[in-house]
Write an enzyme that holds these catalytic residues in place. Sequence first.
Site, mmCIF file in Angstrom:
data_model
loop_
_atom_site.group_PDB
_atom_site.id
_atom_site.type_symbol
_atom_site.label_atom_id
_atom_site.label_comp_id
_atom_site.label_asym_id
_atom_site.label_seq_id
_atom_site.Cartn_x
_atom_site.Cartn_y
_atom_site.Cartn_z
ATOM 1 N N HIS A 258 0.808 -1.218 0.000
ATOM 2 C CA HIS A 258 0.000 0.000 0.000
ATOM 3 C C HIS A 258 0.838 1.263 0.000
ATOM 4 O O HIS A 258 0.280 2.363 0.014
ATOM 5 C CB HIS A 258 -0.913 -0.001 1.224
ATOM 6 C CG HIS A 258 -0.175 0.023 2.537
ATOM 7 N ND1 HIS A 258 0.707 -0.957 2.904
ATOM 8 C CD2 HIS A 258 -0.185 0.914 3.549
ATOM 9 C CE1 HIS A 258 1.208 -0.673 4.102
ATOM 10 N NE2 HIS A 258 0.696 0.454 4.515
ATOM 11 N N CYS A 259 2.169 1.137 -0.031
ATOM 12 C CA CYS A 259 3.019 2.339 0.059
ATOM 13 C C CYS A 259 3.971 2.495 -1.124
ATOM 14 O O CYS A 259 3.898 3.479 -1.854
ATOM 15 C CB CYS A 259 3.821 2.315 1.365
ATOM 16 S SG CYS A 259 2.841 2.611 2.847
ATOM 17 N N ILE A 260 4.892 1.555 -1.297
ATOM 18 C CA ILE A 260 5.986 1.740 -2.243
ATOM 19 C C ILE A 260 5.513 1.949 -3.681
ATOM 20 O O ILE A 260 6.024 2.839 -4.384
ATOM 21 C CB ILE A 260 6.984 0.568 -2.163
ATOM 22 C CG1 ILE A 260 7.507 0.417 -0.735
ATOM 23 C CG2 ILE A 260 8.150 0.806 -3.120
ATOM 24 C CD1 ILE A 260 8.157 1.661 -0.182
ATOM 25 N N ASP A 263 2.870 5.706 -3.046
ATOM 26 C CA ASP A 263 3.196 6.993 -2.437
ATOM 27 C C ASP A 263 4.140 7.871 -3.254
ATOM 28 O O ASP A 263 3.926 9.090 -3.340
ATOM 29 C CB ASP A 263 3.771 6.783 -1.031
ATOM 30 C CG ASP A 263 2.776 6.142 -0.088
ATOM 31 O OD1 ASP A 263 1.612 5.939 -0.506
ATOM 32 O OD2 ASP A 263 3.138 5.833 1.056
#
Length: 419
Positions: A258-260, A263
């Site tokens: 959910h980030c790399i 974002d």
Amino acid sequence: MVDAAVIGLGYVGMPLAQAASRAGLSVVGFDIDTSVVADLNAGISHVDDLQDRDVAEMLALGFSATSDPGRLSEADAIVICVPTPLADDGGPDLRHVEAAVATIAAQLRPGMVVILESTTYPGTTDEVVRPVLEADGLIAGRDFHLAFSPERIDPGNREYGAKNTPKVVGGHTQACTDAAAAFYGRFVDTVVPTRGTREAETAKLLENTYRHINIALVNEMARFCHDLGIDLWDVIAAARTKPFGFQAFYPGPGVGGHCIPIDPNYLSHSVRARLGYPFRFVELAQEINSTMPGYVVRRAQDALNDDAKALKGSTVLLLGVTYKPDIADERESPAVPLARQLVAHGATVLYHDPYVEDWRALGGEIKRVDDPLAAAEDADLTILVQNHSGYDVAALADAARRLLDTRGVVPVNERVQRL
């Protein structure tokens, strides 16, 4: 009255609510998904990091879940932990944030602390959240406190959780920062204040952009090291012995979670939209990392060629389809584009994952095998996509006709190749 209300009871909101409850705060959780609310109130967890017994403990400490927005008016502090997926234009999709803020605005009262934790682009707290909350006359920094504090939850991490991971906090005013820091200080070991909301928003993006770019570096090195006959995994092992100036990153079949994969795009999109020029490092890293599933497919073709087989018509077994080891989270997993491209090349794809019983990739057409060892014996090629700790990789390597290891954990031999 309650100490805190958490909006969004997922991978971010639930660990936060748990840490606050364990510290003695009274906590109510709000979610629009009534099935999630019902399960939580029945003591059933739906996220990897919390077991049913953890939810039962929270309930015993006074936690409750609700879909009634009126309960928010009881809270001294409200924390927004809703998803911010990638929009079609490359920026964050703020619909969940906007809906949460509108819900809060209807319940806002003087003295409240409102904190956004959802990852987004710099300026969101001040430009998107604040105007809605101030629409009825209450002013941030005077009548209520407004801050941003980036979530730093790492699903599956048994060493660092909500309590012992330092909490970055940036407020609309210094008083807002102080109020938000005081709130988190009741259940988080270390609070790190920033100059304002934009600095806190950008700190989260820098953390994940740093990882994104360095992963891209080793992914690109994996390609030319293979072509040059250099063992990159041995190179990294040697380089990491330096006690300063180096941090090890490792290649893989792509980036997930959910980030790399998400974002850094927020930061790149913000730079382009506001300043009119590209964030070249981010865009190049995205290009490299997004092509890794295709590179794995080419390596799969090469491995099968060694056995005088074509990818078309071959059976390929994928081991591990989650985005990181030992959790059930499939978000943005590189296993999906990898499977899609293998099928497009005519392969018959099977999978095994101890955490995923029903993989919905490609419409659920990829069948699960129950016994990975037996399946590896039968498959023309086995690809270790995710190295779950439950896998006996040595036994799998012995069983497989041919194995492509994308995680660098199996010794190379005549039947085993590493990325």
